[in-house]
Design a protein around this motif. Structure first.
Motif, PDB file in Angstrom:
ATOM      1  N   VAL A 219      48.679  40.752  42.561  1.00  0.00           N
ATOM      2  CA  VAL A 219      47.639  40.626  41.542  1.00  0.00           C
ATOM      3  C   VAL A 219      46.444  39.884  42.120  1.00  0.00           C
ATOM      4  O   VAL A 219      46.586  38.775  42.642  1.00  0.00           O
ATOM      5  CB  VAL A 219      48.169  39.895  40.294  1.00  0.00           C
ATOM      6  CG1 VAL A 219      47.054  39.727  39.263  1.00  0.00           C
ATOM      7  CG2 VAL A 219      49.353  40.658  39.697  1.00  0.00           C
ATOM      8  N   GLU A 220      45.280  40.502  42.037  1.00  0.00           N
ATOM      9  CA  GLU A 220      44.048  39.827  42.463  1.00  0.00           C
ATOM     10  C   GLU A 220      43.473  39.007  41.307  1.00  0.00           C
ATOM     11  O   GLU A 220      43.106  37.857  41.478  1.00  0.00           O
ATOM     12  CB  GLU A 220      43.028  40.847  42.961  1.00  0.00           C
ATOM     13  CG  GLU A 220      43.466  41.582  44.220  1.00  0.00           C
ATOM     14  CD  GLU A 220      42.426  42.580  44.679  1.00  0.00           C
ATOM     15  OE1 GLU A 220      41.208  42.289  44.552  1.00  0.00           O
ATOM     16  OE2 GLU A 220      42.806  43.665  45.160  1.00  0.00           O
ATOM     17  N   TYR A 221      43.376  39.652  40.154  1.00  0.00           N
ATOM     18  CA  TYR A 221      42.906  38.924  38.983  1.00  0.00           C
ATOM     19  C   TYR A 221      43.201  39.743  37.731  1.00  0.00           C
ATOM     20  O   TYR A 221      43.398  40.954  37.785  1.00  0.00           O
ATOM     21  CB  TYR A 221      41.395  38.641  39.071  1.00  0.00           C
ATOM     22  CG  TYR A 221      40.526  39.882  39.201  1.00  0.00           C
ATOM     23  CD1 TYR A 221      40.088  40.592  38.081  1.00  0.00           C
ATOM     24  CD2 TYR A 221      40.134  40.343  40.453  1.00  0.00           C
ATOM     25  CE1 TYR A 221      39.287  41.715  38.206  1.00  0.00           C
ATOM     26  CE2 TYR A 221      39.337  41.456  40.596  1.00  0.00           C
ATOM     27  CZ  TYR A 221      38.926  42.145  39.466  1.00  0.00           C
ATOM     28  OH  TYR A 221      38.140  43.265  39.602  1.00  0.00           O
ATOM     29  N   GLY A 222      43.321  39.069  36.607  1.00  0.00           N
ATOM     30  CA  GLY A 222      43.351  39.715  35.303  1.00  0.00           C
ATOM     31  C   GLY A 222      44.667  40.291  34.836  1.00  0.00           C
ATOM     32  O   GLY A 222      44.709  40.947  33.798  1.00  0.00           O
ATOM     33  N   TYR A 223      45.794  40.049  35.563  1.00  0.00           N
ATOM     34  CA  TYR A 223      47.075  40.598  35.125  1.00  0.00           C
ATOM     35  C   TYR A 223      48.120  39.491  35.172  1.00  0.00           C
ATOM     36  O   TYR A 223      48.147  38.693  36.123  1.00  0.00           O
ATOM     37  CB  TYR A 223      47.492  41.762  36.030  1.00  0.00           C
ATOM     38  CG  TYR A 223      48.731  42.500  35.541  1.00  0.00           C
ATOM     39  CD1 TYR A 223      48.797  43.025  34.253  1.00  0.00           C
ATOM     40  CD2 TYR A 223      49.832  42.680  36.379  1.00  0.00           C
ATOM     41  CE1 TYR A 223      49.919  43.703  33.805  1.00  0.00           C
ATOM     42  CE2 TYR A 223      50.964  43.355  35.950  1.00  0.00           C
ATOM     43  CZ  TYR A 223      50.997  43.862  34.663  1.00  0.00           C
ATOM     44  OH  TYR A 223      52.114  44.527  34.211  1.00  0.00           O
ATOM     45  N   TYR A 224      49.009  39.456  34.155  1.00  0.00           N
ATOM     46  CA  TYR A 224      49.937  38.328  33.997  1.00  0.00           C
ATOM     47  C   TYR A 224      51.386  38.805  33.943  1.00  0.00           C
ATOM     48  O   TYR A 224      51.672  39.990  33.707  1.00  0.00           O
ATOM     49  CB  TYR A 224      49.570  37.541  32.735  1.00  0.00           C
ATOM     50  CG  TYR A 224      48.114  37.152  32.731  1.00  0.00           C
ATOM     51  CD1 TYR A 224      47.653  36.096  33.502  1.00  0.00           C
ATOM     52  CD2 TYR A 224      47.178  37.887  31.993  1.00  0.00           C
ATOM     53  CE1 TYR A 224      46.302  35.755  33.537  1.00  0.00           C
ATOM     54  CE2 TYR A 224      45.828  37.556  32.013  1.00  0.00           C
ATOM     55  CZ  TYR A 224      45.398  36.490  32.792  1.00  0.00           C
ATOM     56  OH  TYR A 224      44.062  36.178  32.834  1.00  0.00           O
ATOM     57  N   ASP A 225      52.310  37.880  34.163  1.00  0.00           N
ATOM     58  CA  ASP A 225      53.734  38.213  34.304  1.00  0.00           C
ATOM     59  C   ASP A 225      54.305  38.920  33.086  1.00  0.00           C
ATOM     60  O   ASP A 225      55.231  39.732  33.204  1.00  0.00           O
ATOM     61  CB  ASP A 225      54.552  36.945  34.590  1.00  0.00           C
ATOM     62  CG  ASP A 225      54.271  36.389  35.975  1.00  0.00           C
ATOM     63  OD1 ASP A 225      53.747  37.142  36.813  1.00  0.00           O
ATOM     64  OD2 ASP A 225      54.586  35.201  36.217  1.00  0.00           O
ATOM     65  N   ASP A 226      53.800  38.595  31.909  1.00  0.00           N
ATOM     66  CA  ASP A 226      54.357  39.217  30.700  1.00  0.00           C
ATOM     67  C   ASP A 226      53.734  40.564  30.386  1.00  0.00           C
ATOM     68  O   ASP A 226      54.019  41.162  29.352  1.00  0.00           O
ATOM     69  CB  ASP A 226      54.210  38.281  29.507  1.00  0.00           C
ATOM     70  CG  ASP A 226      52.766  37.901  29.219  1.00  0.00           C
ATOM     71  OD1 ASP A 226      51.866  38.338  29.972  1.00  0.00           O
ATOM     72  OD2 ASP A 226      52.534  37.155  28.252  1.00  0.00           O
TER      73      ASP A 226
END
Length: 623
Positions: free
Chosen positions: A519-526
């Motif tokens: 992930v570079e930016y803007g995406y999360y584990d959930d």
């Protein structure tokens, strides 16, 4: 060294103790307990395997009566099974408690050796040294480091009390009290045979003391006969045989060879004298490979044993009191026969393990204490130097020389046949339950490689031990050859790799997750994604990346997503329903960079994680 407890007239009775005697006992027992904790530091059980795991599974799946009284099995050790059932009921899913319990039980054994050694030698100091050397012995590895060590501890404890009652029977002056000791010895004999069947071999020791005292009491002979016959009848009824089973699933009747048994007996004698006369996987470091300074220490220690034995024999020859001389001879025969029977019972199977020699070693220490008691018999209490020199000094030198030897050999425990596997399953417990707790249950655990050859039974049962309900529902183990054999890592997965160099496992879940999804930016584990996001995904073996975009908000029309693949063409995905699915095709195992741009966002969101607003929930799978 004290002489207050030196036996008089061969009966092993002590003088009346003064009012402060209990303080000495508390101090000595405290010293032994502290030493037991110190010498066994570093030994842990965090995960169960093989016999330990099997017995735990039986406890969890069988009824009380099925577990304690396994009629039809190859072994019928109901007293041990009862103790094991109680221990497992107390410990529950706290696997780490087994070793502290084992250590405290071994400390209790050392207390028994201290008390008996003190009575035999007439010296608190000698009794204490016997207990310390017993605790330091390398032969304690199984009793401390395995759950089934409880069986060896029980057998050794009961064996010691059988010996002590036979000794008291031999030396008791009051005839009205003498029978009590033989009755107790017979009761204990019956019991110990249902802890471990090899102790059936101790029966001749009972006959020896009856013959030595020329017993004419029918009830004494009847007690001996009934105890032996009762054991055989119960075994015949419950397992269909009176012959003991061998180790490793063998039968003694099939594997017994006289020549091999004699060789095993000689190797056990060598073990008692400090020499590892067996293969590395059974003792850690064979005698031939031991360093010169260890061999020198052992030989010097054996030299001091020789000094005590020669002194003992010389005093016996010079003894003018014929009655006392006869008592000493019979006592010595009892020691020798008891030790010989223990050695013989451990020599009839396919190998010799150090744990079986522990009882012989304990009795050998007590025999030395008895010799010291005879060598200093009659010396007045105030003559401290005469009690200390030369016999007390010889005994102390033996202990001082053997202590570093025992501690040195303990350092080679990792070479024992059971130790590497225990280390592996300790590591498996550390990398899973110890790290994730109850969150572990329900996950699929992927293990890269299977060089440890974990059995299906272990895979099914290992994690149940940590669950209070003993089920670990939904938890499974899958072996894979490489990380390519699994898709993206989600919260329902753990990924481990074997670490053979350390006999352990390594949790690589986060590493594999980040490798497959960077992930570079803007995406999360959930799964939540901001209005703009960029990430790199590893495609599966077919080269596909499947996306599921879910928008739980209120749609106003015209919603869409612009998806840029590897910085090239832009794919416009209209969002006309709350769930949209699409696939991206690439080369197998290709790392694909994806950029997302949403023209909508989640209204009334409770949080904002980055600089931009949350837009949708994106789930990805690869194939």
């Amino acid at each position: 060294m004290e002489a207050k407890d030196r036996p008089r007239a061969g009966i092993g009775c002590s003088r009346m103790e003064n009012r402060y005697e209990w303080k000495d006992r508390v101090i000595f027992l405290g010293i032994l307990t502290a030493f037991a904790l110190w010498v066994n530091r570093g030994i842990t059980i965090k995960g169960l395997y093989m016999d330990d795991l099997y017995f735990w599974s039986c406890y969890g799946e069988q009824s009380f009566f099925q577990y304690v009284f396994p009629v039809g099995s190859t072994r019928f050790r109901f007293l041990y099974y009862l103790a094991a059932w109680l221990e497992m009921a107390v410990v529950g899913n706290h696997v780490g408690w087994f070793v502290p319990v084992n250590i405290l039980l071994n400390a209790g054994l050392s207390w028994t050796i201290y008390f008996i050694g003190r009575r035999l030698s007439g010296s608190k100091g000698v009794g204490l040294l016997c207990g310390i050397l017993f605790l330091s012995s390398r032969m304690a590895y199984y009793q401390i480091g395995q759950v089934l060590g409880l069986m060896e501890t029980m057998g050794l404890w009961m064996g010691l009390w059988i010996f002590w009652n036979l000794y008291r029977y031999l030396n008791e002056v009051k005839k009205e009290r003498r029978s009590l000791f033989i009755y107790w010895a017979c009761i204990l004999y019956t019991g110990v045979c249902f802890v471990h069947e090899r102790y059936m071999a101790l029966f001749p020791a009972v006959l020896l003391v009856l013959l030595a005292k020329k017993s004419r009491k029918v009830f004494e002979w009847a007690a001996a006969a009934v105890s032996f016959l009762l054991v055989q009848v119960i075994r015949a009824v419950t397992i269909g045989s009176v012959l003991p089973a061998g180790t490793g699933g063998t039968q003694v009747a099939d594997t017994f060879r006289v020549k091999e048994a004699l060789g095993y007996a000689l190797s056990q004698i060598a073990y008692v004298f400090g020499m590892n006369m067996g293969p590395e996987h059974l003792n850690g470091l064979p005698w031939a490979e031991s360093p010169a300074f260890i061999k020198l220490l052992v030989l010097l220690a054996d030299g001091f044993i020789l000094v005590l034995v020669v002194g003992f024999l010389w005093k016996l020859v010079k003894e003018k009191d014929k009655a006392h001389r006869a008592a000493v001879i019979w006592n010595s025969l009892l020691f020798i026969l008891f030790i010989a029977l223990c050695i013989a019972s451990s020599s009839v199977t396919i190998r010799v393990e150090m744990r079986w020699i522990y009882v012989s070693y304990a009795l050998a220490l007590l025999f030395l204490a008895y010799m010291y008691g005879e060598l200093t018999r009659g010396v007045k209490e105030e003559l401290y130097l005469k009690r200390l020199w030369p016999w007390g000094a010889a005994f102390a030198c033996y202990v001082v020389l053997m202590l570093p030897v025992e501690l040195f050999y303990r350092g080679y425990y990792p070479r024992l046949y059971l130790w590497p596997s225990q280390m592996r399953y300790n590591s498996l417990a550390e990398e899973t339950y110890e790290k994730y707790g109850d969150e572990l249950f329900g996950k699929t655990i992927y293990i890269i490689g299977n060089s440890y050859e974990m059995s299906d039974f272990t895979a099914r049962t290992f994690f149940k031990v940590f669950d209070k309900e003993r089920k670990a529902e939904g938890t499974s183990v899958v072996w894979i050859d490489s990380i390519r054999d699994i898709g993206l890592v989600d919260d329902s997965m753990l990924v481990l790799r074997e670490a053979p160099d350390y006999n352990g496992f390594q949790d690589v879940t986060d590493f594999v997750r980040e490798l497959k999804l960077q992930v570079e930016y803007g995406y999360y584990d959930d799964g939540w994604m901001d209005e703009h996001a960029a990430l790199t995904v590893m495609a599966g073996k077919e080269g596909f990346i499947d996306l599921e975009i879910r928008f739980p908000g209120v749609m106003e029309g015209g919603e869409g997503v612009e998806l840029t693949v590897d910085g090239g063409s832009v794919r416009k995905i209209p969002v006309r329903s709350s769930v949209v699915e699409t696939s991206i095709e690439a080369e197998p195992w290709q790392m694909v960079r994806l950029e997302f741009s949403y023209n909508f966002y989640m209204q009334d969101a409770q949080e904002q994680r980055g600089d931009e607003r949350l837009a949708a929930i994106v789930q990805m799978k690869v194939r």
